[in-house]
Design a protein around this motif. Sequence first.
Motif, PDB file in Angstrom:
ATOM      1  N   VAL A   1       8.345  -2.906   6.519  1.00 40.84           N
ATOM      2  CA  VAL A   1       7.492  -2.259   5.944  1.00 40.84           C
ATOM      3  C   VAL A   1       7.309  -2.776   4.526  1.00 40.84           C
ATOM      4  O   VAL A   1       6.298  -3.328   3.774  1.00 40.84           O
ATOM      5  N   CYS A   2       8.527  -2.818   3.890  1.00 39.37           N
ATOM      6  CA  CYS A   2       8.700  -3.536   2.502  1.00 39.37           C
ATOM      7  C   CYS A   2       8.028  -4.980   2.329  1.00 39.37           C
ATOM      8  O   CYS A   2       7.383  -5.100   1.507  1.00 39.37           O
ATOM      9  N   ASN A   3       8.565  -5.512   3.262  1.00 40.60           N
ATOM     10  CA  ASN A   3       8.289  -6.962   3.298  1.00 40.60           C
ATOM     11  C   ASN A   3       7.021  -7.619   3.483  1.00 40.60           C
ATOM     12  O   ASN A   3       6.346  -8.245   3.029  1.00 40.60           O
ATOM     13  N   LEU A   4       6.231  -6.831   4.459  1.00 39.25           N
ATOM     14  CA  LEU A   4       4.960  -6.863   4.796  1.00 39.25           C
ATOM     15  C   LEU A   4       4.158  -6.594   3.679  1.00 39.25           C
ATOM     16  O   LEU A   4       3.047  -7.317   3.305  1.00 39.25           O
ATOM     17  N   LEU A   5       4.456  -5.498   3.229  1.00 36.23           N
ATOM     18  CA  LEU A   5       3.702  -5.116   1.900  1.00 36.23           C
ATOM     19  C   LEU A   5       3.805  -6.166   0.706  1.00 36.23           C
ATOM     20  O   LEU A   5       2.790  -6.501  -0.020  1.00 36.23           O
ATOM     21  N   LEU A   6       5.068  -6.551   0.364  1.00 34.89           N
ATOM     22  CA  LEU A   6       5.006  -7.407  -0.578  1.00 34.89           C
ATOM     23  C   LEU A   6       4.734  -8.734  -0.198  1.00 34.89           C
ATOM     24  O   LEU A   6       4.064  -9.469  -1.097  1.00 34.89           O
ATOM     25  N   ASN A   7       4.429  -9.072   0.931  1.00 30.72           N
ATOM     26  CA  ASN A   7       3.795 -10.406   1.346  1.00 30.72           C
ATOM     27  C   ASN A   7       2.212 -10.217   0.998  1.00 30.72           C
ATOM     28  O   ASN A   7       1.320 -11.075   0.433  1.00 30.72           O
ATOM     29  N   TYR A   8       1.563  -8.938   1.219  1.00 30.83           N
ATOM     30  CA  TYR A   8       0.294  -8.800   0.861  1.00 30.83           C
ATOM     31  C   TYR A   8       0.088  -8.584  -0.760  1.00 30.83           C
ATOM     32  O   TYR A   8      -0.898  -9.294  -1.051  1.00 30.83           O
ATOM     33  N   ILE A   9       1.147  -8.054  -1.263  1.00 26.75           N
ATOM     34  CA  ILE A   9       0.911  -8.111  -2.836  1.00 26.75           C
ATOM     35  C   ILE A   9       0.839  -9.554  -3.482  1.00 26.75           C
ATOM     36  O   ILE A   9       0.395  -9.843  -4.242  1.00 26.75           O
ATOM     37  N   THR A  10       2.180 -10.095  -2.856  1.00 27.78           N
ATOM     38  CA  THR A  10       2.162 -11.335  -3.771  1.00 27.78           C
ATOM     39  C   THR A  10       1.504 -12.682  -3.215  1.00 27.78           C
ATOM     40  O   THR A  10       1.343 -13.531  -3.884  1.00 27.78           O
TER      41      THR A  10
ATOM     42  N   ALA B   1      -8.150  -3.902   3.428  1.00 31.60           N
ATOM     43  CA  ALA B   1      -7.618  -3.383   2.176  1.00 31.60           C
ATOM     44  C   ALA B   1      -8.279  -1.956   2.119  1.00 31.60           C
ATOM     45  O   ALA B   1      -7.263  -1.095   1.564  1.00 31.60           O
ATOM     46  N   VAL B   2      -9.388  -1.683   2.259  1.00 33.05           N
ATOM     47  CA  VAL B   2      -9.882  -0.011   2.157  1.00 33.05           C
ATOM     48  C   VAL B   2      -8.906   0.699   3.321  1.00 33.05           C
ATOM     49  O   VAL B   2      -8.627   1.697   2.669  1.00 33.05           O
ATOM     50  N   LEU B   3      -8.780   0.114   4.448  1.00 30.46           N
ATOM     51  CA  LEU B   3      -7.952   0.760   5.204  1.00 30.46           C
ATOM     52  C   LEU B   3      -6.525   1.295   4.740  1.00 30.46           C
ATOM     53  O   LEU B   3      -5.955   2.229   4.918  1.00 30.46           O
ATOM     54  N   LEU B   4      -5.792  -0.006   4.176  1.00 32.42           N
ATOM     55  CA  LEU B   4      -4.528   0.384   3.555  1.00 32.42           C
ATOM     56  C   LEU B   4      -4.574   1.482   2.370  1.00 32.42           C
ATOM     57  O   LEU B   4      -3.846   2.007   2.488  1.00 32.42           O
ATOM     58  N   LEU B   5      -5.469   1.209   1.740  1.00 27.61           N
ATOM     59  CA  LEU B   5      -5.690   2.212   0.577  1.00 27.61           C
ATOM     60  C   LEU B   5      -5.903   3.678   0.891  1.00 27.61           C
ATOM     61  O   LEU B   5      -5.298   4.635   0.734  1.00 27.61           O
ATOM     62  N   TYR B   6      -6.767   3.836   2.005  1.00 28.32           N
ATOM     63  CA  TYR B   6      -6.855   5.196   2.873  1.00 28.32           C
ATOM     64  C   TYR B   6      -5.447   5.598   3.282  1.00 28.32           C
ATOM     65  O   TYR B   6      -5.211   6.707   2.986  1.00 28.32           O
ATOM     66  N   SER B   7      -4.831   4.667   3.863  1.00 30.32           N
ATOM     67  CA  SER B   7      -3.513   5.272   4.500  1.00 30.32           C
ATOM     68  C   SER B   7      -2.605   5.691   3.336  1.00 30.32           C
ATOM     69  O   SER B   7      -1.706   6.410   3.609  1.00 30.32           O
ATOM     70  N   PHE B   8      -2.580   4.909   2.317  1.00 30.28           N
ATOM     71  CA  PHE B   8      -1.692   5.245   1.197  1.00 30.28           C
ATOM     72  C   PHE B   8      -1.969   6.697   0.610  1.00 30.28           C
ATOM     73  O   PHE B   8      -1.306   7.517   0.245  1.00 30.28           O
ATOM     74  N   LEU B   9      -3.376   6.804   0.349  1.00 33.25           N
ATOM     75  CA  LEU B   9      -3.774   8.048  -0.266  1.00 33.25           C
ATOM     76  C   LEU B   9      -3.806   9.284   0.464  1.00 33.25           C
ATOM     77  O   LEU B   9      -3.591  10.441  -0.030  1.00 33.25           O
ATOM     78  N   GLN B  10      -3.997   9.029   1.777  1.00 31.24           N
ATOM     79  CA  GLN B  10      -3.808  10.164   2.871  1.00 31.24           C
ATOM     80  C   GLN B  10      -2.561  10.685   3.032  1.00 31.24           C
ATOM     81  O   GLN B  10      -2.125  11.797   3.066  1.00 31.24           O
TER      82      GLN B  10
ATOM     83  N   ALA C   1       2.074  -0.794  -9.518  1.00 33.53           N
ATOM     84  CA  ALA C   1       1.124  -1.571 -10.239  1.00 33.53           C
ATOM     85  C   ALA C   1       0.354  -2.696  -9.679  1.00 33.53           C
ATOM     86  O   ALA C   1      -0.769  -2.821  -9.450  1.00 33.53           O
ATOM     87  N   PRO C   2       1.295  -3.636  -9.215  1.00 33.77           N
ATOM     88  CA  PRO C   2       0.752  -4.699  -8.358  1.00 33.77           C
ATOM     89  C   PRO C   2      -0.145  -4.530  -7.140  1.00 33.77           C
ATOM     90  O   PRO C   2      -0.950  -5.157  -6.860  1.00 33.77           O
ATOM     91  N   LEU C   3       0.466  -3.303  -6.580  1.00 34.05           N
ATOM     92  CA  LEU C   3      -0.196  -3.129  -5.278  1.00 34.05           C
ATOM     93  C   LEU C   3      -1.617  -2.529  -5.521  1.00 34.05           C
ATOM     94  O   LEU C   3      -2.493  -2.650  -4.994  1.00 34.05           O
ATOM     95  N   PHE C   4      -1.833  -1.810  -6.517  1.00 28.54           N
ATOM     96  CA  PHE C   4      -2.981  -1.081  -7.101  1.00 28.54           C
ATOM     97  C   PHE C   4      -3.959  -2.037  -7.515  1.00 28.54           C
ATOM     98  O   PHE C   4      -5.175  -2.033  -7.138  1.00 28.54           O
ATOM     99  N   ASP C   5      -3.280  -3.144  -8.306  1.00 31.19           N
ATOM    100  CA  ASP C   5      -4.464  -4.218  -8.571  1.00 31.19           C
ATOM    101  C   ASP C   5      -4.767  -5.222  -7.366  1.00 31.19           C
ATOM    102  O   ASP C   5      -5.928  -5.517  -7.503  1.00 31.19           O
ATOM    103  N   THR C   6      -3.861  -5.328  -6.445  1.00 33.07           N
ATOM    104  CA  THR C   6      -4.138  -6.105  -5.424  1.00 33.07           C
ATOM    105  C   THR C   6      -5.052  -5.327  -4.577  1.00 33.07           C
ATOM    106  O   THR C   6      -6.269  -5.998  -4.102  1.00 33.07           O
ATOM    107  N   LEU C   7      -4.953  -4.220  -4.065  1.00 34.59           N
ATOM    108  CA  LEU C   7      -6.002  -3.208  -3.624  1.00 34.59           C
ATOM    109  C   LEU C   7      -7.327  -3.358  -4.418  1.00 34.59           C
ATOM    110  O   LEU C   7      -8.393  -3.610  -3.718  1.00 34.59           O
TER     111      LEU C   7
END
Length: 497
Positions: free
Chosen positions: A66-75, A224-233, A209-215
């Motif tokens: 999960v961490c590396n998939l999200l880092l791939n998305y951010i970087t 991206a909207v669905l990922l944001l929803y998943s985090f906020l929910q 911070a980079p996750l917030f900016d990338t979203l």
Amino acid sequence: MRNVLNFIASVDVSPNTYFLHLELLNFMIIAISTQLLCGPSPGPNDVNPFLDAAMAQDSHLVTSVVCNLLLNYITRPRVPFNRASYSIFYDRSQNSVLKRVGSAAANIVLLPFSYLISSSSEGSRNPIADSSLQVLLVLIHYHKCLVSEGYSVLKNQVSASSDSSPKDNTYFSDNPYCRALERAIDCELDCVDKEGNAHSDQHVKLPFAPLFDTLGMCLADETAVLLLYSFLQGNSTFLEYVLVRTDLDTLILPTVPWYKERLLYQSSLGSLMVIILIRTIQYNLSKLRDVYLHTTCLATLANMAPHVHRLSAYASQRLVSLFDMLSRKYNKLADLRDGKLNIAENNSIERSSLVEDMSAELQIYTDFLRLVLEIINAILTYVLPQNPEVVYAIMHKQEVFQPFKNHPRFDELVENIYTVLDFFNSRMDAQRMNGDWSVNLVLQVIIMNCRSWHADGMKMFTQLHFTYEQESHPEEFFIPYVWQLVLSRWSYTFVSC
């Protein structure tokens, strides 16, 4: 599946490993696509061997994946080549035919990726980031349906007389990937929780911070909207992080360019949100007719109402127009019901059925109307001096409230509105203007008298506060929706290639 996940979790994306990462992510999407052969809602007879194998991995591996998939998305790692990277012509450094054949094959295999990256219209697309997010969304929204002990699905399917429903005798297993996302923490802060306990290595540690900016940068993309929803929910830590950011417009303003209906000058963020929510409500009423979406939008407006400042003229007009539109729909339904009841006067069975059908829809619009009145009341009661444009809007269309002054569900709320109208109408009359009133002159009188306004004569109602809750079976929406997003992206890639 274990080997694929181990590679994703332990090997960083580099120029030498980029394409292997990409192909393994694509393999995962294909392998877990067995969900497409299942029904819209997970059932105990569904067969998803690769997904089940992914769910069976130990928690440390799951956290790393999960961490590396999200880092791939951010970087968003860049493709480490251009079209000239692999020469098919003879080179002294290529001292064998096999190497030259391999070079030619590489050109053919990598041509689609080269096309996608060089495309000026889709240059923002990133294969590794996109595929990583798609895999992550499928994994976190997977629900394996299990049968309760002592219950036989096959036996229940054979026995038509059984009173028990299969859904009542099944449950969903825990999803470790969803749990890992929900427990993610900010790696840039001290790894200590509110109680002072150090976080274990089982937590996904991300740079928020980079996750917030990338979203914010990618919100035009529904994934991206669905990922944001998943985090906020699901992740209270990330939600708190978002709420304390001073630049919340990063997540909201990038959506503005698609709003083409009207030029918005000097519009505040609150005004923009009111406009967009009302626009969504109106579209929903005419096209989708989804009560859940309607209620959610109105609830959001109700939560905002006691806190809005400097609502723009257009946002204020749209709010009053929303009440006008709902009231016309309400009156039309009431007249239609009365007309049909008169026709069916001599048929008691038909009359009873009509009353039940029409009353249900009429009740929905009654609730909607009351909620809009409560939203207007909250603004007038708590923040009227800060919103002169709202006062102007209700004065301009004050006749739309008249038919509801004696309605048992609305009378007290409408009475408050007329308290405001009487106050400002009397101030207008006292001006004794010669000639016609211009918009600016009326607004100046309103602004001047807002300073002397007191809400003492208003009936106070409990402030509305709605809390969002996900429905009891969210998988029935999210699983088909995730795959719709995945397939639309893959369809685009194949068409482009």
